[in-house]
Scaffold this active site. Sequence first.
Site, PDB file in Angstrom:
ATOM      1  N   ASP A  36       1.197  -0.600  -0.078  1.00 56.40           N
ATOM      2  CA  ASP A  36      -0.045  -0.253  -0.121  1.00 56.40           C
ATOM      3  C   ASP A  36       1.178   1.370   0.027  1.00 56.40           C
ATOM      4  O   ASP A  36       0.661   2.357   0.621  1.00 56.40           O
ATOM      5  CB  ASP A  36      -0.803  -0.430   1.022  1.00 56.40           C
ATOM      6  CG  ASP A  36      -0.322   0.267   3.035  1.00 56.40           C
ATOM      7  OD1 ASP A  36       1.067   0.077   2.818  1.00 56.40           O
ATOM      8  OD2 ASP A  36      -1.085   0.087   3.808  1.00 56.40           O
ATOM      9  N   HIS A 240      23.945   3.115 -18.328  1.00 54.15           N
ATOM     10  CA  HIS A 240      22.424   2.868 -17.661  1.00 54.15           C
ATOM     11  C   HIS A 240      23.195   2.864 -15.985  1.00 54.15           C
ATOM     12  O   HIS A 240      22.114   2.088 -14.888  1.00 54.15           O
ATOM     13  CB  HIS A 240      21.787   3.512 -17.589  1.00 54.15           C
ATOM     14  CG  HIS A 240      21.277   4.606 -19.197  1.00 54.15           C
ATOM     15  ND1 HIS A 240      20.477   4.584 -19.112  1.00 54.15           N
ATOM     16  CD2 HIS A 240      22.411   5.929 -19.004  1.00 54.15           C
ATOM     17  CE1 HIS A 240      20.079   5.937 -20.113  1.00 54.15           C
ATOM     18  NE2 HIS A 240      21.723   6.181 -19.467  1.00 54.15           N
ATOM     19  N   ASP A 257      26.295  11.390 -13.094  1.00 58.16           N
ATOM     20  CA  ASP A 257      25.933  11.365 -13.968  1.00 58.16           C
ATOM     21  C   ASP A 257      24.406  11.979 -12.707  1.00 58.16           C
ATOM     22  O   ASP A 257      24.116  11.437 -13.197  1.00 58.16           O
ATOM     23  CB  ASP A 257      25.430  10.943 -15.233  1.00 58.16           C
ATOM     24  CG  ASP A 257      24.480  11.126 -16.232  1.00 58.16           C
ATOM     25  OD1 ASP A 257      23.867  12.764 -15.542  1.00 58.16           O
ATOM     26  OD2 ASP A 257      24.565  10.590 -17.108  1.00 58.16           O
ATOM     27  N   ASP A 268      20.428  17.527 -16.496  1.00 58.49           N
ATOM     28  CA  ASP A 268      21.020  16.691 -16.730  1.00 58.49           C
ATOM     29  C   ASP A 268      22.592  16.201 -17.162  1.00 58.49           C
ATOM     30  O   ASP A 268      23.377  17.162 -17.907  1.00 58.49           O
ATOM     31  CB  ASP A 268      20.449  16.018 -18.044  1.00 58.49           C
ATOM     32  CG  ASP A 268      21.757  14.123 -18.327  1.00 58.49           C
ATOM     33  OD1 ASP A 268      21.552  13.765 -17.295  1.00 58.49           O
ATOM     34  OD2 ASP A 268      21.166  13.734 -19.494  1.00 58.49           O
ATOM     35  N   HIS A 347      27.332   5.913 -27.725  1.00 58.80           N
ATOM     36  CA  HIS A 347      25.945   7.000 -28.362  1.00 58.80           C
ATOM     37  C   HIS A 347      26.325   7.943 -28.359  1.00 58.80           C
ATOM     38  O   HIS A 347      27.133   8.630 -29.118  1.00 58.80           O
ATOM     39  CB  HIS A 347      25.225   7.219 -26.705  1.00 58.80           C
ATOM     40  CG  HIS A 347      26.232   7.909 -25.168  1.00 58.80           C
ATOM     41  ND1 HIS A 347      26.242   9.391 -25.474  1.00 58.80           N
ATOM     42  CD2 HIS A 347      27.053   7.236 -24.308  1.00 58.80           C
ATOM     43  CE1 HIS A 347      27.386   9.343 -24.427  1.00 58.80           C
ATOM     44  NE2 HIS A 347      27.656   8.765 -24.049  1.00 58.80           N
ATOM     45  N   HIS A 351      20.753  14.786 -26.383  1.00 54.79           N
ATOM     46  CA  HIS A 351      19.519  15.048 -26.518  1.00 54.79           C
ATOM     47  C   HIS A 351      18.666  16.086 -26.234  1.00 54.79           C
ATOM     48  O   HIS A 351      18.784  16.497 -25.792  1.00 54.79           O
ATOM     49  CB  HIS A 351      18.749  13.536 -25.851  1.00 54.79           C
ATOM     50  CG  HIS A 351      19.043  13.438 -24.285  1.00 54.79           C
ATOM     51  ND1 HIS A 351      18.595  14.579 -23.643  1.00 54.79           N
ATOM     52  CD2 HIS A 351      20.086  12.992 -23.320  1.00 54.79           C
ATOM     53  CE1 HIS A 351      19.495  14.043 -22.438  1.00 54.79           C
ATOM     54  NE2 HIS A 351      20.472  13.049 -22.120  1.00 54.79           N
ATOM     55  N   HIS A 358      14.954  13.260 -20.673  1.00 59.35           N
ATOM     56  CA  HIS A 358      15.103  12.702 -22.674  1.00 59.35           C
ATOM     57  C   HIS A 358      14.031  13.394 -22.892  1.00 59.35           C
ATOM     58  O   HIS A 358      13.124  12.572 -23.501  1.00 59.35           O
ATOM     59  CB  HIS A 358      15.620  11.121 -22.804  1.00 59.35           C
ATOM     60  CG  HIS A 358      16.680  10.924 -22.166  1.00 59.35           C
ATOM     61  ND1 HIS A 358      17.310   9.026 -21.997  1.00 59.35           N
ATOM     62  CD2 HIS A 358      17.930  11.238 -21.810  1.00 59.35           C
ATOM     63  CE1 HIS A 358      18.277   9.219 -21.654  1.00 59.35           C
ATOM     64  NE2 HIS A 358      18.510  10.278 -21.728  1.00 59.35           N
ATOM     65  N   GLU A 381      26.581  15.634 -24.987  1.00 60.55           N
ATOM     66  CA  GLU A 381      27.992  14.676 -23.430  1.00 60.55           C
ATOM     67  C   GLU A 381      28.515  13.649 -23.972  1.00 60.55           C
ATOM     68  O   GLU A 381      28.224  12.228 -24.093  1.00 60.55           O
ATOM     69  CB  GLU A 381      26.384  14.024 -22.627  1.00 60.55           C
ATOM     70  CG  GLU A 381      25.222  13.818 -23.424  1.00 60.55           C
ATOM     71  CD  GLU A 381      24.786  13.389 -22.888  1.00 60.55           C
ATOM     72  OE1 GLU A 381      24.930  11.780 -22.236  1.00 60.55           O
ATOM     73  OE2 GLU A 381      22.914  13.444 -23.066  1.00 60.55           O
ATOM     74  N   TYR A 385      34.684   5.075 -23.588  1.00 56.25           N
ATOM     75  CA  TYR A 385      34.758   3.787 -22.656  1.00 56.25           C
ATOM     76  C   TYR A 385      35.036   2.551 -23.173  1.00 56.25           C
ATOM     77  O   TYR A 385      34.615   2.554 -23.980  1.00 56.25           O
ATOM     78  CB  TYR A 385      32.737   3.210 -22.453  1.00 56.25           C
ATOM     79  CG  TYR A 385      32.142   4.356 -22.086  1.00 56.25           C
ATOM     80  CD1 TYR A 385      31.177   4.937 -21.637  1.00 56.25           C
ATOM     81  CD2 TYR A 385      31.060   5.393 -23.400  1.00 56.25           C
ATOM     82  CE1 TYR A 385      31.140   6.270 -20.933  1.00 56.25           C
ATOM     83  CE2 TYR A 385      30.559   6.352 -23.434  1.00 56.25           C
ATOM     84  CZ  TYR A 385      30.941   7.095 -22.170  1.00 56.25           C
ATOM     85  OH  TYR A 385      29.533   7.943 -21.953  1.00 56.25           O
ATOM     86  N   ARG A 402      32.225  10.443 -19.398  1.00 58.98           N
ATOM     87  CA  ARG A 402      31.735  11.630 -20.156  1.00 58.98           C
ATOM     88  C   ARG A 402      32.136  12.753 -18.810  1.00 58.98           C
ATOM     89  O   ARG A 402      31.641  12.434 -18.306  1.00 58.98           O
ATOM     90  CB  ARG A 402      30.673  11.095 -20.030  1.00 58.98           C
ATOM     91  CG  ARG A 402      29.125  11.421 -20.619  1.00 58.98           C
ATOM     92  CD  ARG A 402      28.289  10.719 -20.811  1.00 58.98           C
ATOM     93  NE  ARG A 402      27.342  10.247 -19.664  1.00 58.98           N
ATOM     94  CZ  ARG A 402      26.945   8.991 -19.111  1.00 58.98           C
ATOM     95  NH1 ARG A 402      27.806   8.354 -19.768  1.00 58.98           N
ATOM     96  NH2 ARG A 402      26.786   8.597 -18.079  1.00 58.98           N
ATOM     97  N   GLU A 404      29.227  15.913 -19.407  1.00 58.31           N
ATOM     98  CA  GLU A 404      27.810  16.132 -20.026  1.00 58.31           C
ATOM     99  C   GLU A 404      27.405  17.915 -19.436  1.00 58.31           C
ATOM    100  O   GLU A 404      27.294  18.070 -18.236  1.00 58.31           O
ATOM    101  CB  GLU A 404      26.502  15.171 -19.657  1.00 58.31           C
ATOM    102  CG  GLU A 404      25.223  15.670 -19.341  1.00 58.31           C
ATOM    103  CD  GLU A 404      23.843  14.135 -19.700  1.00 58.31           C
ATOM    104  OE1 GLU A 404      24.253  13.873 -18.733  1.00 58.31           O
ATOM    105  OE2 GLU A 404      23.229  14.615 -20.420  1.00 58.31           O
TER     106      GLU A 404
HETATM  107  N1  GLY Z   1      21.644  10.103 -17.424  1.00 58.58           N
HETATM  108  C1  GLY Z   1      21.206  10.006 -18.693  1.00 58.58           C
HETATM  109  C2  GLY Z   1      21.639  10.718 -19.856  1.00 58.58           C
HETATM  110  O1  GLY Z   1      22.656  11.592 -19.969  1.00 58.58           O
HETATM  111  O2  GLY Z   1      21.001  10.690 -21.084  1.00 58.58           O
HETATM  112 MN    MN Z   2      22.155  13.017 -20.986  1.00 56.19          MN
HETATM  113 MN    MN Z   3      23.017  12.526 -17.652  1.00 57.76          MN
END
Ligand code: GLY
Ligand code: MN
Ligand code: MN
Length: 435
Positions: A36, A240, A257, A268, A347, A351, A358, A381, A385, A402, A404
């Site tokens: 609940d 992720h 991140d 982000d 990647h 975005h 996103h 970003e 890797y 990374r 970003e």
């Molecule tokens: N935090 C996910 C991305 O950077 O897209």
């Molecule tokens: Mn991102």
């Molecule tokens: Mn991110």
Amino acid sequence: MTGTEFKRRRRQLMRMMGADSIAILPSAPIARRNRDVDYPYRPDSDFYYLTGFPEPEAVAVIIPGRRQAEYVLFCRERDPEKELWDGARAGQGGACERYGADDSFPIGDLDDILPRMLEQCERVFYAMGCNPDLDKRMSEWISGIRAKGRAGVQGPMEFVALDHYLHELRLYKSRSEIKVMRNAARISARAHKHAMQCCRPGMTEWQLEAEIVHSCATAGARHQAYPPIVGGGANACVLHYIENRDELRNGELLLLDAGCEVDYYASDITRTYPVNGRFTPPQQALYELVLRAQEAAISKVRPGNHWNHPHLAAVRVITKGLVDLGILKGRVPSLIKKESYKRFYMHRTGHWLGMDVHDVGEYEVDGHSRVLDRGMALTVEPGIYIPNKRNIPKAFRNIGIRIEDDVAVTSKGPDVLSKGLARDPDKIEALMQSA
Ligand code: GLY
Ligand code: MN
Ligand code: MN
């Protein structure tokens, strides 16, 4: 966001819809966590974008040109007993007075009232496939209207994807939206700076997550826009990674991140830095490569360029850099053509960013990469890797990096909303050592 801004958005949508149309838009269902206990409620972004209404169990109906009421909000009734436990509800009075609805009905009356509104319209704007319960009811309402065909009721002829129209609106941020996003980015940047200064070998990933969440929450941003990714060493290569359960080790890098949400707008941000505050030469070489790629990509964020331009710029810098470091072998143009960089950079460079991390909005229009325009906001970003593979120089293995930042497109060029948070290796080292 003010009531005027929500009203302006509804007006924009009504103009796009035209006469004899109806838009139907539910908020998000409550999500059960266990038994609940529910997750903290977060309205659906499309619904909130148009209504500013934060309660669950609500459906917005918009009928341009309807004489009695163009904007009708179905929502929960007032209920003193339930409000005693769960807090105040706007009720039908509040929906009109505080949230600008022209009329409001109890959500329990939807099946009685909505079909009669539907049968008077030719075109239905609705995001099919997003809310199974409402999809089912919609098809029952339409069947009911068709069954009345012999009585002369014609009902809607056309179904249109409402999400497509709304997402076009949401892609272009107003000045007040950018202001909220800048605030979210500023709070997150401060939290990242704080985490950098806390970071020590022997700490754990979840402890740094706690520092980030604490710093944002103290500044008024209780919710993160997505679960923080706090990965030391090889964990940084899991894009992720959210387990955040390992110890941070001397000599390794940490990729963090995280971004908070403010008034339902996301930030982000990613930073990567040495756990002990000093880059080793191979770490620094790779880091500087990602930083150069990010700078090249950010410089392409301007009106008239295509959505793909920042990515292409980052890919060029990264591919050439990986060749220079002996990680990739071959000629740069053919490595780019064969997408050989994807082993290390798998990647995209960013975005859209907005109410959803996103965010919505098409990336391609008529088969072409979208042209960037004022008011759009995106992340930049790039990353590298390096897996633990024998054919890669040992010094580079298991490193994930990374960087970003959040960028708005303006006529004056890129506006980095998250600026002010150290990116240069020297500045990062100085910041960590000053703690
Ligand atoms: N935090 C996910 C991305 O950077 O897209
Ligand atoms: Mn991102
Ligand atoms: Mn991110």
